[in-house]
Design an enzyme around this catalytic site. Sequence first.
Site, PDB file in Angstrom:
ATOM      1  N   GLY A  54      47.646  50.695  49.697  1.00 32.27           N
ATOM      2  CA  GLY A  54      47.595  51.642  48.604  1.00 32.27           C
ATOM      3  C   GLY A  54      46.354  51.480  47.756  1.00 32.27           C
ATOM      4  N   HIS A  57      43.953  48.851  43.882  1.00 33.08           N
ATOM      5  CA  HIS A  57      43.661  47.426  44.011  1.00 33.08           C
ATOM      6  C   HIS A  57      42.189  47.138  44.264  1.00 33.08           C
ATOM      7  CE1 HIS A  57      47.960  46.911  44.092  1.00 33.08           C
ATOM      8  NE2 HIS A  57      48.080  47.597  45.210  1.00 33.08           N
ATOM      9  N   HIS A 219      52.194  44.914  42.105  1.00 34.09           N
ATOM     10  CA  HIS A 219      52.756  46.234  41.788  1.00 34.09           C
ATOM     11  C   HIS A 219      53.789  46.147  40.671  1.00 34.09           C
ATOM     12  CE1 HIS A 219      51.743  46.330  46.194  1.00 34.09           C
ATOM     13  NE2 HIS A 219      51.010  47.323  45.741  1.00 34.09           N
TER      14      HIS A 219
END
Length: 332
Positions: A54, A57, A219
Amino acid sequence: MKKICNDPQRYVDEMLDGLCAAHPHRYQRLGDSGRVLARARQAEAKVAIVTGGGSGHLPLFHGYVGAGLVDACAIGNVFAGPRVADCLTAMQVSHHNAGVLQLYGNYGGDRMNFEMAAEMAELEGMEVTQVRMTDDVASAPQQEAHKRRGVAGLVYAYKMAGAKAAAGASLREVTATAQKTVSAVRSIGVALSPCIVPESGTPAFTLDNNEIAFGMGIHGEPGIWRGEMRSADTLVHEMLDRLLEEIPAGRGERLSVMVNSLGATPLEELYIIYRSVAQRMADRQVSLVQPLIGRYATSMEMSGFSLSLCALDSELEDLLSAPASSPFWSQP
């Protein structure tokens, strides 16, 4: 909550537009979604290394596409895994008949989509292996290490496996090096404040003004404890205690340490943290090799940091110092 963007739904794509405009000699953007980044000049006749995950980051994951590191990356929405089609495209564009290593973090969506992509690639005649990073000691006990999350330690795996592939090693050898690195790295983090996911516009979690979350995931996954803010030395000593339980380094051992900002923590504070780490390792007569201090794996604008230790033998130390070049990490 304030975010610097135009349309939250276009956050990832506009970020990729800017990233590729800034580094056109390093990246090519591919796939029907435009969510695959590959090296602008692919290296032929070597094992390909692909990754993905995802957004949110940076520089993990797509920041490490480059020579001596990763060949291609599939990119998902903020804190969401990449599509199967993008995982497959990343493999197709980087494959040069020497096999493909999928190297990524141990998260359910990433596992499912990369495994499906591997099956599809094998039907096309590719030889595919998988290694998943499991370095976060706060996410599961040691006897269930296969359940642990992959966090900043994945950068070490990119570096070691990428150097091995660049040296012309076989897929079996590159895969073994990546797995050896996974076994050699442990990480743990602490969060001081939350981040904001653009699509929701709200904090990913909440903390009181003087509260911290020890062991929290990147997260916002639950950690080990929540409590009042501690001094830098106190935090570092508890983090090192937990890491050294699994990497029992002593006199004469050689380690690399990564002091990683989760987004908002400034370099000044990272060096205060490294000061404490270096003192603790000196007391144990451990040599620190090529320390990494900066932003290597972030969580948007989360305030906090992580520590990673990588136990080195002669092979891993040579691979760590081998040449590499990406927009976010270059090794002469």
